[in-house]
Motif scaffolding. Sequence first.
Motif, mmCIF file in Angstrom:
data_model
loop_
_atom_site.group_PDB
_atom_site.id
_atom_site.type_symbol
_atom_site.label_atom_id
_atom_site.label_comp_id
_atom_site.label_asym_id
_atom_site.label_seq_id
_atom_site.Cartn_x
_atom_site.Cartn_y
_atom_site.Cartn_z
ATOM 1 N N GLY B 183 109.136 41.064 20.198
ATOM 2 C CA GLY B 183 109.651 41.908 19.130
ATOM 3 C C GLY B 183 108.827 41.733 17.876
ATOM 4 N N LYS B 184 109.440 42.026 16.726
ATOM 5 C CA LYS B 184 108.731 41.904 15.460
ATOM 6 C C LYS B 184 108.350 40.453 15.247
ATOM 7 C CE LYS B 184 109.460 44.053 10.956
ATOM 8 N NZ LYS B 184 109.175 43.015 10.029
ATOM 9 N N GLY B 185 107.136 40.219 14.758
ATOM 10 C CA GLY B 185 106.694 38.848 14.575
ATOM 11 C C GLY B 185 105.888 38.352 15.756
ATOM 12 N N GLY B 186 105.794 39.179 16.811
ATOM 13 C CA GLY B 186 104.961 38.810 17.953
ATOM 14 C C GLY B 186 103.672 39.602 17.928
ATOM 15 N N LEU B 187 102.752 39.240 18.795
ATOM 16 C CA LEU B 187 101.454 39.901 18.853
ATOM 17 C C LEU B 187 101.191 40.338 20.277
ATOM 18 C CD1 LEU B 187 98.652 40.552 17.602
ATOM 19 C CD2 LEU B 187 97.966 38.269 18.268
ATOM 20 N N ILE B 188 100.811 41.600 20.435
ATOM 21 C CA ILE B 188 100.424 42.102 21.753
ATOM 22 C C ILE B 188 98.941 42.411 21.685
ATOM 23 C CG2 ILE B 188 100.723 43.928 23.446
ATOM 24 C CD1 ILE B 188 103.489 44.317 22.503
ATOM 25 N N ILE B 189 98.160 41.799 22.568
ATOM 26 C CA ILE B 189 96.730 42.108 22.632
ATOM 27 C C ILE B 189 96.515 42.850 23.936
ATOM 28 C CG2 ILE B 189 94.414 41.186 22.561
ATOM 29 C CD1 ILE B 189 95.395 38.822 21.181
ATOM 30 N N SER B 190 96.143 44.104 23.850
ATOM 31 C CA SER B 190 96.019 44.882 25.079
ATOM 32 C C SER B 190 94.613 45.413 25.223
ATOM 33 C CB SER B 190 97.047 46.004 25.112
ATOM 34 O OG SER B 190 96.541 47.151 24.498
ATOM 35 N N ASP B 191 94.218 45.622 26.449
ATOM 36 C CA ASP B 191 92.921 46.182 26.758
ATOM 37 C C ASP B 191 92.841 47.592 26.175
ATOM 38 O OD1 ASP B 191 90.999 47.702 28.582
ATOM 39 O OD2 ASP B 191 90.728 45.639 29.249
ATOM 40 N N TRP B 239 102.264 33.321 14.656
ATOM 41 C CA TRP B 239 102.898 34.324 15.497
ATOM 42 C C TRP B 239 104.023 33.687 16.305
ATOM 43 C CZ3 TRP B 239 101.601 39.122 14.539
ATOM 44 C CH2 TRP B 239 100.317 39.415 14.051
ATOM 45 N N LYS B 240 105.097 34.462 16.527
ATOM 46 C CA LYS B 240 106.201 33.931 17.329
ATOM 47 C C LYS B 240 105.799 33.846 18.791
ATOM 48 C CE LYS B 240 110.027 35.153 14.446
ATOM 49 N NZ LYS B 240 110.601 36.445 14.076
ATOM 50 N N LYS B 241 105.030 34.842 19.265
ATOM 51 C CA LYS B 241 104.668 34.911 20.676
ATOM 52 C C LYS B 241 103.425 35.776 20.775
ATOM 53 C CE LYS B 241 108.350 35.914 22.936
ATOM 54 N NZ LYS B 241 109.394 36.541 23.749
ATOM 55 N N ILE B 242 102.521 35.453 21.689
ATOM 56 C CA ILE B 242 101.346 36.295 21.906
ATOM 57 C C ILE B 242 101.317 36.673 23.373
ATOM 58 C CG2 ILE B 242 98.863 36.481 21.718
ATOM 59 C CD1 ILE B 242 98.851 34.436 19.620
ATOM 60 N N ILE B 243 101.257 37.972 23.641
ATOM 61 C CA ILE B 243 101.166 38.434 25.033
ATOM 62 C C ILE B 243 99.866 39.222 25.179
ATOM 63 C CG2 ILE B 243 102.216 39.837 26.824
ATOM 64 C CD1 ILE B 243 104.842 39.381 25.797
ATOM 65 N N VAL B 244 99.096 38.911 26.206
ATOM 66 C CA VAL B 244 97.865 39.646 26.508
ATOM 67 C C VAL B 244 98.170 40.545 27.698
ATOM 68 C CG1 VAL B 244 95.500 39.436 27.302
ATOM 69 C CG2 VAL B 244 96.393 37.834 25.635
ATOM 70 N N VAL B 245 97.977 41.854 27.542
ATOM 71 C CA VAL B 245 98.312 42.807 28.608
ATOM 72 C C VAL B 245 97.029 43.342 29.225
ATOM 73 C CG1 VAL B 245 99.527 44.908 29.156
ATOM 74 C CG2 VAL B 245 100.357 43.470 27.323
ATOM 75 N N VAL B 246 96.891 43.153 30.536
ATOM 76 C CA VAL B 246 95.731 43.689 31.250
ATOM 77 C C VAL B 246 96.234 44.398 32.508
ATOM 78 C CG1 VAL B 246 93.983 42.066 30.494
ATOM 79 C CG2 VAL B 246 95.426 41.485 32.400
ATOM 80 N N GLU B 247 95.376 45.203 33.085
ATOM 81 C CA GLU B 247 95.742 45.877 34.337
ATOM 82 C C GLU B 247 94.878 45.358 35.479
ATOM 83 O OE1 GLU B 247 95.858 50.116 34.495
ATOM 84 O OE2 GLU B 247 96.613 50.287 32.463
ATOM 85 N N GLY B 248 95.396 45.449 36.706
ATOM 86 C CA GLY B 248 94.644 45.000 37.877
ATOM 87 C C GLY B 248 93.453 45.900 38.139
ATOM 88 N N ILE B 249 93.714 47.171 38.459
ATOM 89 C CA ILE B 249 92.637 48.161 38.557
ATOM 90 C C ILE B 249 92.928 49.196 37.481
ATOM 91 C CG2 ILE B 249 91.623 50.001 39.938
ATOM 92 C CD1 ILE B 249 92.068 48.578 42.367
ATOM 93 N N TYR B 250 91.927 49.523 36.696
ATOM 94 C CA TYR B 250 92.124 50.526 35.660
ATOM 95 C C TYR B 250 91.999 51.889 36.300
ATOM 96 C CZ TYR B 250 92.051 46.764 32.420
ATOM 97 O OH TYR B 250 92.382 45.630 31.754
#
Lengths: 154, 489
Positions: B183-191, B239-250
């Motif tokens: 939620g707010k206060g977190g960080l999402i790093i996405s491809d 940051w409260k939480k950091i999530i890195v989002v990636v995909e298997g096959i783009y």
Amino acid sequence: MYVRALPTTDVNRNTEWFTYPGVWTTYILILFFSWLLVLSVFHCSPGIAWTIVHLAHFTVTYHSFHWKKGTPFGDDQGIYNRLTWWEQIDNGKQLTRNRKFLTVVPVVLYLIASHTTDYQHPMLFLNTLAVFVMVVAKFPHMHKVRIFGINGDQ
Amino acid sequence: MITIPYLTAVSTYFSYGLLFAFGQLRDFFRRFIDWWLTTNLHGYAPICLGHEDFYIRRLYHRIQDCFERPISSAPDAWFDVVERYSNDNNKTFKRTTKTSRCLNLGSYNYLGFGSFDEYCTPRVIESLKKFSASTCSSRVDAGTTFVHAELEECVTRFVGKPAAVVFGMGYATNSAIIPVLIGKGGLIISDSLNHSSIVNGARGSGATIRVFQHNTPSHLERVLREQIADGQPRTHRPWKKIIVVVEGIYSMEGEICHLPEVVAICKKYKAYVYLDEAHSIGAIGKTGKGICELLGVDTADVDVMMGTFTKSFGSCGGYIAGSKELVQYLKHQCPAHLYATSIPTPSAQQIISAIKVILGEDGSNRGAQKLARIRENSNFFRAELQKMGFEVLGDNDSPVMPIMLYNPAKIPAFSRECLRQKVAVVVVGFPATPLLLARARICISASHSREDLIRALKVISKVGDLSGIKYFPAEPKKIEQTKNDIKLD
């Protein structure tokens, strides 16, 4: 000959195309070919043709860079609806290479237009006005500024 | 890495500039004409703000017949495409009763479960008779049957995680789960090339979003270091939480994620990894268990594994697999579980049967055969296309292969000419892909036979010559003497 297209980190699809190779060359080629077109259609002197190209360039780029706001598609749910294209480019970062290039082009056009018309009136006045408005609109201090509320949001 | 001929890049920009200019001209005249015609909707706000429908009206509608073609059979290797005609220049279409039987190169039918299957379909029909087409309820009310429980247990066995939860729609899985996890206060790093379901979920969560260069672990590390050092936007708190989002096959590139490096970096900087295996589950890996099996990554290192059942299992829906605590939390908090209708029971049965076939638990080795066939088919097709001089993206073993078109005029040319030759392909342009990089995306299936692929290659080669998309020099043809290859004329 081939160029490599590196993937960018710009998520704004409206401005991301400006970071790929070949844009600057296309821009300059379009200006040059439109000068040839004006010369062949109007049968005027080269100076008048450059003036016409400069003023047409001013109209088109002012309208598309500094007047129209938002993006031409709806996928981004309207988060850029208050920003003109100039304010969206490079994620709002100022003084990047793209912005410097886009500022230099109208100035160079102005110099060519005034030189080839031998600095005569009334072309000089119109050209100077155009380049003044163009360059001031691209200043970093003018980011998100709406003078007298012109082109502001409702 | 995409390599474009310079002249093609310049001409593509020019073409788009011309299309844009014509669109503006037509809009200008349309405004005049509309000013004369009166409307009785005074005082209503316009439906579209500004010019956000410009692209749809002036560019997409011109080639609308290349998209959303209706089909009238199951999406097998060959299927029936309904013929349509338009009386008003592609704005609206009328369907005819004629269909044409085309080779299907567009469906995500990776393992061939998209049509009648001798193990799955009888069980699905039995389940349809017993449970009916829908549960008509959400999971927490009355929508959990023992088939749903069996499905979740099957998914945990297949994916290799302690627990899993299943939802009725793959897109909703991403867009409803990510707001629950962060939620707010977190960080999402996405491809940078993540699917729009992830983008929507990330935007809906309220967390800060940063993007790293596609499939470049070094840039991911740089972004992580910069963000951890900077902290939250204005307060600079950690940051409260950091999530890195990636995909298997783009799905638009066919590239496989560099998962080992990403997992190593995330472990180092204590960020969570969210892996979206929509296209890779069931399609790659020796026994079909996805990208973790292919690249040798331990599934315990990936915190949240998400996938969909639409591609390799021939059904609908998505799943999230993770630790028992994570899944229990999701079952209590996620709106897609609490309020959305649960996955229909026959679809759940289809997934269970498909998983059983893939794992070989139905008593035959059809699963292993399908996996071997899709791998062979993909590698053969990709190698042949590259030999002909097309620019094909994607890694080896990936069943998704985009052929680069670039020029906007070649998009409808390729699509329509292929349809005339009875090969149905999917073409993608702006804004699903970057402006310059329009492509035709081919999805290979295990149900394509070698003859189908050779026929497709012949047609694509001819259409490629006609539209001028062979950007690389073709390799000289050699006669292959090995017993696996067939001589092409």
